[in-house]
Design a protein around this motif. Structure first.
Motif, PDB file in Angstrom:
ATOM      1  N   GLY A  33       0.815  -1.205   0.000  1.00 49.18           N
ATOM      2  CA  GLY A  33       0.000   0.000   0.000  1.00 49.18           C
ATOM      3  C   GLY A  33       0.853   1.261   0.000  1.00 49.18           C
ATOM      4  O   GLY A  33       0.569   2.223  -0.728  1.00 49.18           O
ATOM      5  N   TYR A  34       1.920   1.259   0.811  1.00 49.84           N
ATOM      6  CA  TYR A  34       2.817   2.411   0.863  1.00 49.84           C
ATOM      7  C   TYR A  34       3.534   2.583  -0.467  1.00 49.84           C
ATOM      8  O   TYR A  34       3.663   3.703  -0.988  1.00 49.84           O
ATOM      9  N   LEU A  35       3.993   1.444  -1.055  1.00 50.49           N
ATOM     10  CA  LEU A  35       4.665   1.512  -2.349  1.00 50.49           C
ATOM     11  C   LEU A  35       3.717   2.060  -3.413  1.00 50.49           C
ATOM     12  O   LEU A  35       4.104   2.881  -4.255  1.00 50.49           O
ATOM     13  N   SER A  36       2.463   1.621  -3.387  1.00 51.55           N
ATOM     14  CA  SER A  36       1.490   2.097  -4.359  1.00 51.55           C
ATOM     15  C   SER A  36       1.293   3.605  -4.259  1.00 51.55           C
ATOM     16  O   SER A  36       1.201   4.303  -5.282  1.00 51.55           O
ATOM     17  N   ARG A  37       1.262   4.129  -3.032  1.00 52.55           N
ATOM     18  CA  ARG A  37       1.100   5.575  -2.851  1.00 52.55           C
ATOM     19  C   ARG A  37       2.346   6.336  -3.293  1.00 52.55           C
ATOM     20  O   ARG A  37       2.250   7.452  -3.810  1.00 52.55           O
ATOM     21  N   LEU A  38       3.515   5.725  -3.108  1.00 49.40           N
ATOM     22  CA  LEU A  38       4.743   6.352  -3.611  1.00 49.40           C
ATOM     23  C   LEU A  38       4.713   6.442  -5.134  1.00 49.40           C
ATOM     24  O   LEU A  38       5.046   7.474  -5.723  1.00 49.40           O
ATOM     25  N   GLU A  39       4.338   5.329  -5.775  1.00 49.86           N
ATOM     26  CA  GLU A  39       4.342   5.301  -7.234  1.00 49.86           C
ATOM     27  C   GLU A  39       3.296   6.238  -7.832  1.00 49.86           C
ATOM     28  O   GLU A  39       3.494   6.784  -8.915  1.00 49.86           O
ATOM     29  N   SER A  40       2.180   6.413  -7.142  1.00 52.38           N
ATOM     30  CA  SER A  40       1.134   7.293  -7.661  1.00 52.38           C
ATOM     31  C   SER A  40       1.418   8.758  -7.380  1.00 52.38           C
ATOM     32  O   SER A  40       0.731   9.639  -7.914  1.00 52.38           O
ATOM     33  N   GLY A  41       2.423   9.017  -6.524  1.00 52.45           N
ATOM     34  CA  GLY A  41       2.756  10.395  -6.189  1.00 52.45           C
ATOM     35  C   GLY A  41       2.010  10.947  -5.005  1.00 52.45           C
ATOM     36  O   GLY A  41       2.122  12.136  -4.676  1.00 52.45           O
ATOM     37  N   GLU A  42       1.230  10.107  -4.314  1.00 53.44           N
ATOM     38  CA  GLU A  42       0.436  10.565  -3.181  1.00 53.44           C
ATOM     39  C   GLU A  42       1.280  10.807  -1.929  1.00 53.44           C
ATOM     40  O   GLU A  42       0.886  11.603  -1.065  1.00 53.44           O
ATOM     41  N   ARG A  43       2.402  10.110  -1.802  1.00 59.94           N
ATOM     42  CA  ARG A  43       3.256  10.247  -0.618  1.00 59.94           C
ATOM     43  C   ARG A  43       4.659  10.645  -1.030  1.00 59.94           C
ATOM     44  O   ARG A  43       5.206  10.103  -1.997  1.00 59.94           O
ATOM     45  N   PRO A  44       5.284  11.578  -0.309  1.00 62.02           N
ATOM     46  CA  PRO A  44       6.690  11.908  -0.590  1.00 62.02           C
ATOM     47  C   PRO A  44       7.599  10.814  -0.036  1.00 62.02           C
ATOM     48  O   PRO A  44       7.309  10.230   1.013  1.00 62.02           O
ATOM     49  N   PRO A  45       8.690  10.498  -0.716  1.00 65.61           N
ATOM     50  CA  PRO A  45       9.583   9.435  -0.237  1.00 65.61           C
ATOM     51  C   PRO A  45      10.456   9.910   0.927  1.00 65.61           C
ATOM     52  O   PRO A  45      10.857  11.070   0.971  1.00 65.61           O
ATOM     53  N   THR A  46      10.728   9.018   1.870  1.00 62.20           N
ATOM     54  CA  THR A  46      11.679   9.297   2.948  1.00 62.20           C
ATOM     55  C   THR A  46      13.038   8.745   2.547  1.00 62.20           C
ATOM     56  O   THR A  46      13.145   7.896   1.651  1.00 62.20           O
ATOM     57  N   GLU A  47      14.092   9.214   3.185  1.00 67.57           N
ATOM     58  CA  GLU A  47      15.437   8.708   2.871  1.00 67.57           C
ATOM     59  C   GLU A  47      15.532   7.218   3.145  1.00 67.57           C
ATOM     60  O   GLU A  47      16.185   6.479   2.406  1.00 67.57           O
ATOM     61  N   ARG A  48      14.876   6.781   4.238  1.00 70.27           N
ATOM     62  CA  ARG A  48      14.902   5.354   4.572  1.00 70.27           C
ATOM     63  C   ARG A  48      14.223   4.526   3.479  1.00 70.27           C
ATOM     64  O   ARG A  48      14.719   3.466   3.082  1.00 70.27           O
ATOM     65  N   ALA A  49      13.084   5.021   2.960  1.00 70.97           N
ATOM     66  CA  ALA A  49      12.377   4.298   1.910  1.00 70.97           C
ATOM     67  C   ALA A  49      13.211   4.247   0.636  1.00 70.97           C
ATOM     68  O   ALA A  49      13.271   3.218  -0.047  1.00 70.97           O
ATOM     69  N   VAL A  50      13.865   5.374   0.321  1.00 69.29           N
ATOM     70  CA  VAL A  50      14.701   5.424  -0.877  1.00 69.29           C
ATOM     71  C   VAL A  50      15.841   4.418  -0.781  1.00 69.29           C
ATOM     72  O   VAL A  50      16.127   3.674  -1.720  1.00 69.29           O
ATOM     73  N   THR A  51      16.511   4.383   0.370  1.00 69.07           N
ATOM     74  CA  THR A  51      17.633   3.454   0.565  1.00 69.07           C
ATOM     75  C   THR A  51      17.176   2.008   0.427  1.00 69.07           C
ATOM     76  O   THR A  51      17.836   1.184  -0.230  1.00 69.07           O
ATOM     77  N   TYR A  52      16.027   1.694   1.037  1.00 73.86           N
ATOM     78  CA  TYR A  52      15.510   0.327   0.989  1.00 73.86           C
ATOM     79  C   TYR A  52      15.142  -0.073  -0.435  1.00 73.86           C
ATOM     80  O   TYR A  52      15.515  -1.153  -0.920  1.00 73.86           O
TER      81      TYR A  52
END
Length: 428
Positions: A33-52
């Motif tokens: 669900g979090y990945l889907s929101r990242l891909e749709s542009g609904e959520r800004p990425p965090t550094e931790r998410a980017v690294t992972y």
């Protein structure tokens, strides 16, 4: 940090380029669900998410967060197609495709076409297949017969290079059907027919391949451009060889070589030299001087302009040549060095044939059990993947090599050395 929605678009492109679902990308460390929101542009990425995510994708974090080029895909294409010789704009084009919102499918098709060519040139057939799969889908959406036929021809060539001849057959049949239904020109129809004949030969369907060769020579070859005619004759020569007609195979191959008196198409020019060398090794008896001459021609050109994949192909052929000349230690050194390379870019067919050579050399070096086991494994794998022609080569190579090392009556002399067989069986 690249802002949304550009980050999400780039993330999605990278995921799809690797053939990953959302669930397979996130693993246990992130929710879909979090990945889907990242891909749709609904959520800004965090550094931790980017690294992972970068770790899961196998890329540097900058591949996800680096600044956008600022130009449209059309603008990048204009720059790439007008670049001077030697310029490599592939990274810029790749980034543009990753960030593209899909607003211009035709521009995206052209970009993917160029990127698939770059992947093929580098011997990265898996990446090429990913690019071509999207090209096939895009061409259907654009409903352009020329694009539909051309993308399927390239997809057939690529999947055959990966050893998936059944997928290659489906794509080649579809390409020829599109070309005929839409009454495309000689070039597109001939391209589809050439790749289909090659696939049928790999499948061992020589009767069908022979019928298509007759159609090719009767209806298309007289109207073909010189470079494409040369490729068609080369393909027909392979069919003749597999049918046991060595004289016709040689005539067709010599005719193919004569069509390319200049060197405008260096890639095809070198490929035909390599094919001529292979045909010389298959002659009865093998024409070793001719094979050595053709390999030398190709090697001289590729030393100057060859890609790593092309240079590996020539080195593999040099190993086969050394084997037939009885230079077993040279063949062993060449084949082992190639097989040990981490970035081996040979096609499935060439990798298997090189492994067959390695197995034969093991048998001849008193490591018979190891060599026999390797060849049997390769033979089963080729048969299971429907590479009938390749499987036949493997089993024939095993039988010939075992005959070479069979116990002999001392009065009869030593066993024959490789290269002195009455009929060469190492079709390259």
């Amino acid at each position: 940090m690249l802002e949304q929605p550009h980050f999400g678009r780039r993330l999605r492109r990278l995921r799809l380029a690797r053939g990953l679902s959302q669930a397979s990308l996130v693993g246990q460390g992130m929710s879909t669900g979090y990945l889907s929101r990242l891909e749709s542009g609904e959520r800004p990425p965090t550094e931790r998410a980017v690294t992972y995510l970068a770790q899961r994708l196998g890329v540097d974090p900058s591949a996800l967060t680096g600044p956008a080029d600022g130009r449209s895909l059309t603008g990048i294409l204009a720059a790439v197609t007008s670049a001077p010789p030697g310029a490599d704009d592939t990274p810029a084009l790749r980034r543009a495709v990753e960030e593209d919102a899909g607003e211009d499918p035709a521009a995206r098709w052209q970009a993917l076409w160029l990127l698939s060519h770059a992947a093929c040139r580098d011997g990265d057939y898996e990446l090429e297949r990913t690019r071509l799969a999207e090209l096939v889908d895009l061409s259907d959406r654009l409903d352009a017969p020329e694009l539909r036929a051309r993308s399927r021809v390239r997809f057939a060539r690529c999947t055959r290079a990966l050893g998936d001849v059944r997928a290659a057959e489906r794509a080649a049949v579809a390409a020829l059907s599109v070309a005929r239904t839409a009454q495309l020109g000689v070039s597109d129809t001939l391209s589809a027919l050439i790749v289909l004949i090659g696939v049928e030969t790999a499948l061992g369907e020589l009767e069908a391949a022979g019928r298509h060769v007759a159609e090719l020579e009767r209806d298309l070859l007289p109207r073909a451009a010189p470079a494409q005619a040369a490729e068609a004759l080369w393909t027909a020569a392979v069919v003749s060889d597999r049918q046991g007609d060595a004289a016709t195979a040689r005539t067709r191959l010599e005719a193919a070589l004569s069509r390319l008196e200049g060197v405008d198409d260096l890639a095809l020019w070198t490929r035909l030299r390599i094919a001529a060398a292979a045909a010389a090794l298959q002659a009865s008896p093998p024409r070793l001087a001719d094979a050595e001459h053709r390999v030398g021609e190709a090697a001289a050109v590729l030393r100057l302009v060859g890609t790593p994949a092309q240079l590996q192909e020539v080195r593999a052929l040099q190993a086969h040549l050394a084997f037939h000349q009885g230079r077993l230690e040279d063949a062993r050194v060449l084949s082992r060095a190639l097989l040990a390379e981490e970035d081996l870019r040979l096609s499935y067919r060439d990798r298997v044939r090189l492994s067959v050579l390695d197995g034969r050399l093991k048998i001849l070096a008193d490591r018979a059990d190891e060599g026999i086991a390797a060849l049997r494994r390769l033979g089963r794998q080729a048969a299971e993947s429907a590479n009938v022609d390749l499987a036949a080569h493997i089993w024939q190579s095993l039988a010939t090599t075992l005959a070479d090392v069979r116990p002999r009556d001392p009065a009869a002399g030593a066993p024959q050395r490789p290269g002195s067989e009455r009929r060469s069986d190492s079709r390259l």
